[in-house]
Design a protein around this motif. Structure first.
Motif, PDB file in Angstrom:
ATOM      1  N   ASN A   3      19.962 -33.385  29.848  1.00 27.59           N
ATOM      2  CA  ASN A   3      21.469 -33.643  30.202  1.00 27.59           C
ATOM      3  C   ASN A   3      22.380 -32.416  29.723  1.00 27.59           C
ATOM      4  O   ASN A   3      23.123 -32.162  30.268  1.00 27.59           O
ATOM      5  N   LYS A   4      22.219 -32.052  28.469  1.00 28.02           N
ATOM      6  CA  LYS A   4      22.844 -31.044  27.665  1.00 28.02           C
ATOM      7  C   LYS A   4      22.872 -29.720  28.746  1.00 28.02           C
ATOM      8  O   LYS A   4      23.758 -29.207  29.019  1.00 28.02           O
ATOM      9  N   LEU A   5      21.572 -29.448  29.127  1.00 28.59           N
ATOM     10  CA  LEU A   5      21.597 -28.369  29.959  1.00 28.59           C
ATOM     11  C   LEU A   5      21.997 -28.502  31.250  1.00 28.59           C
ATOM     12  O   LEU A   5      22.639 -27.417  31.655  1.00 28.59           O
ATOM     13  N   ASP A   6      21.849 -29.525  31.778  1.00 29.14           N
ATOM     14  CA  ASP A   6      22.480 -29.785  33.176  1.00 29.14           C
ATOM     15  C   ASP A   6      23.888 -29.539  32.986  1.00 29.14           C
ATOM     16  O   ASP A   6      24.620 -28.871  34.081  1.00 29.14           O
ATOM     17  N   GLU A   7      24.544 -29.980  31.989  1.00 31.66           N
ATOM     18  CA  GLU A   7      26.207 -30.094  31.634  1.00 31.66           C
ATOM     19  C   GLU A   7      26.566 -28.493  31.722  1.00 31.66           C
ATOM     20  O   GLU A   7      27.795 -28.039  31.918  1.00 31.66           O
TER      21      GLU A   7
ATOM     22  N   THR B 116      15.876 -34.366  12.190  1.00 29.01           N
ATOM     23  CA  THR B 116      16.564 -33.400  12.991  1.00 29.01           C
ATOM     24  C   THR B 116      17.970 -33.898  13.364  1.00 29.01           C
ATOM     25  O   THR B 116      18.191 -34.972  13.724  1.00 29.01           O
ATOM     26  N   GLY B 117      18.847 -32.958  12.754  1.00 29.75           N
ATOM     27  CA  GLY B 117      20.364 -33.537  13.187  1.00 29.75           C
ATOM     28  C   GLY B 117      20.727 -32.740  14.558  1.00 29.75           C
ATOM     29  O   GLY B 117      20.373 -31.832  14.922  1.00 29.75           O
ATOM     30  N   GLU B 118      21.584 -33.614  15.202  1.00 28.69           N
ATOM     31  CA  GLU B 118      22.080 -33.130  16.386  1.00 28.69           C
ATOM     32  C   GLU B 118      23.000 -31.919  16.532  1.00 28.69           C
ATOM     33  O   GLU B 118      22.686 -31.148  17.383  1.00 28.69           O
ATOM     34  N   ALA B 119      23.908 -31.958  15.268  1.00 30.53           N
ATOM     35  CA  ALA B 119      24.805 -30.805  15.373  1.00 30.53           C
ATOM     36  C   ALA B 119      24.282 -29.376  15.199  1.00 30.53           C
ATOM     37  O   ALA B 119      24.502 -28.631  16.097  1.00 30.53           O
ATOM     38  N   GLY B 120      23.101 -29.247  14.467  1.00 29.99           N
ATOM     39  CA  GLY B 120      22.409 -27.872  14.382  1.00 29.99           C
ATOM     40  C   GLY B 120      21.543 -27.635  15.538  1.00 29.99           C
ATOM     41  O   GLY B 120      21.552 -26.512  16.127  1.00 29.99           O
ATOM     42  N   PHE B 121      21.121 -28.723  16.089  1.00 26.68           N
ATOM     43  CA  PHE B 121      20.406 -28.639  17.471  1.00 26.68           C
ATOM     44  C   PHE B 121      21.504 -28.082  18.740  1.00 26.68           C
ATOM     45  O   PHE B 121      20.924 -27.178  19.115  1.00 26.68           O
ATOM     46  N   VAL B 122      22.568 -28.665  18.756  1.00 21.68           N
ATOM     47  CA  VAL B 122      23.452 -28.266  19.689  1.00 21.68           C
ATOM     48  C   VAL B 122      23.850 -26.875  19.536  1.00 21.68           C
ATOM     49  O   VAL B 122      24.159 -26.227  20.580  1.00 21.68           O
ATOM     50  N   THR B 123      24.050 -26.528  18.246  1.00 20.65           N
ATOM     51  CA  THR B 123      24.671 -25.270  17.999  1.00 20.65           C
ATOM     52  C   THR B 123      23.646 -24.240  18.229  1.00 20.65           C
ATOM     53  O   THR B 123      23.981 -23.145  19.128  1.00 20.65           O
ATOM     54  N   ARG B 124      22.393 -24.308  17.835  1.00 22.44           N
ATOM     55  CA  ARG B 124      21.262 -23.129  18.534  1.00 22.44           C
ATOM     56  C   ARG B 124      21.195 -23.131  20.197  1.00 22.44           C
ATOM     57  O   ARG B 124      21.275 -22.298  20.737  1.00 22.44           O
ATOM     58  N   LEU B 125      21.452 -24.516  20.603  1.00 17.38           N
ATOM     59  CA  LEU B 125      21.191 -24.512  22.095  1.00 17.38           C
ATOM     60  C   LEU B 125      22.492 -23.636  22.834  1.00 17.38           C
ATOM     61  O   LEU B 125      22.114 -23.192  23.820  1.00 17.38           O
ATOM     62  N   GLU B 126      23.625 -24.068  22.363  1.00 16.29           N
ATOM     63  CA  GLU B 126      24.691 -23.513  22.771  1.00 16.29           C
ATOM     64  C   GLU B 126      24.780 -21.996  22.704  1.00 16.29           C
ATOM     65  O   GLU B 126      25.157 -21.209  23.609  1.00 16.29           O
TER      66      GLU B 126
END
Length: 342
Positions: free
Chosen positions: A204-208, A298-308
């Motif tokens: 969903n994050k990639l779709d957004e 796994t923390g979502e904040a670090g995960f999202v930062t790397r993805l973005e």
């Protein structure tokens, strides 16, 4: 497939809810530390079902889903592992048929008949249940090959389950069209990738972010086979062979803008295949790649930062911002002017 099979036998199917923190923590607390994250989550779902007062819990022993190959050893011993780690819970009877495509077709159908006869003695109804289950599974695969995600295909099934096993079902299903600016291959096991809680809602994050997503199950089996022809020896893990074949296909075809590898910590087969994919990508491809490893901490904040950051890099590369002159490689390494790695 299994939902259709049991319902056609006249059985009420109770499905555990979507993965959440409670389910994950129950699994983590009640299984061995060496287990991979999907196994811990699976145990949490079983414990959740014990509270639903069901008569049976369906835990098949998956040995192989294709000839000459096997599934992960933890799949092979799954019913035994569940029995021995849930002794303090009031666990109902476990239905544990052996799914093994290495045996003859006759032996396989005898195993299915043995399972069905526990629930319904009518041979005609059993035959119809098996036929409709296989057809429903085939229709699901065709939807995924047409470009629908697992979640989208599942929603179609839930809305049209009464006709999902019809032979003309797919005639009314059109190719899923997308006009997203970027194509990202997400390489992972389906039981990780399509679990929003476990995968940090990656799809969903990639779709957004405006990405068209390519997953391993969107490729035909013969495409996977052809992509792995140059391996020195065949892989005998079916699921890892699938994700490795999908990676090799996209890297050779260059039909994507980036690749994300998502795997679970403590998965032995994944540790090997991930390394092989990364080496091929760095050695022979300029396609950007991001490797993500998850576990229960796994923390979502670090995960999202790397993805973005990864998607931003692809967008900048597409605009020519650092396509020729930058000292940042597609794999996140700092390069000297002579292109050697610092």
């Amino acid at each position: 497939m299994w939902d259709m099979f049991f319902r056609e036998l006249g059985v009420k199917v109770v499905v555990s809810p979507d993965t959440n923190n409670e389910i994950m923590q129950q699994g983590v607390m009640n299984t061995i530390d060496e287990a991979c994250l999907p196994l811990k989550v699976y145990l949490g779902h079983v414990i959740k079902l014990t509270k639903e007062k069901v008569d049976f819990i369906f835990i098949p022993r998956f040995i192989s889903v294709e000839k000459h190959r096997y599934l992960c050893p933890k799949f092979l011993g799954l019913p035994d592992l569940i029995r021995n780690t849930t002794q303090t819970f009031n666990l109902p009877e476990i239905l544990d048929p052996t799914i093994n495509m290495r045996i003859t077709k006759k032996e396989f159908y005898l195993e299915v008949l043995k399972l069905a006869s526990r629930l319904n003695k009518n041979p005609v109804r059993i035959y119809n249940a098996v036929s409709k289950a296989f057809k429903a599974n085939e229709n699901y695969k065709q939807l995924v090959l047409a470009g629908y995600s697992y979640t989208e295909a599942l929603k179609i099934y839930q809305k049209q389950s009464a006709t999902f096993a019809d032979t003309n079902f797919l005639e009314n299903s059109q190719q899923q069209a997308t006009n997203k600016p970027f194509k990202i291959a997400v390489i992972s096991h389906s039981y990780i990738l399509h679990d929003p809680h476990m995968s940090m809602n990656l799809l969903n994050k990639l779709d957004e972010m405006g990405c068209e997503i390519k997953t391993p199950e969107m490729l035909e089996g013969d495409v996977i086979d052809k992509s792995l022809e140059n391996l020195q020896k065949d892989m005998f893990w079916s699921l890892n062979r699938e994700i490795m074949g999908a990676s090799f296909y996209h890297l050779a075809k260059k039909d994507i803008d980036g690749m994300i590898i998502l795997n679970a910590f403590a998965c032995g087969p994944d540790a090997i295949t991930k390394e092989l994919i990364e080496r091929l990508c760095k050695r022979e491809s300029e396609i950007p790649m991001l490797s993500l490893t998850i576990d229960e901490h796994t923390g979502e904040a670090g995960f999202v930062t790397r993805l973005e950051a990864f998607i931003d890099m692809i967008k900048r590369k597409d605009k020519g911002g650092y396509k020729d002159e930058s000292n940042l490689s597609t794999h996140g390494e700092l390069l000297c002017r002579d292109k050697s790695v610092v």
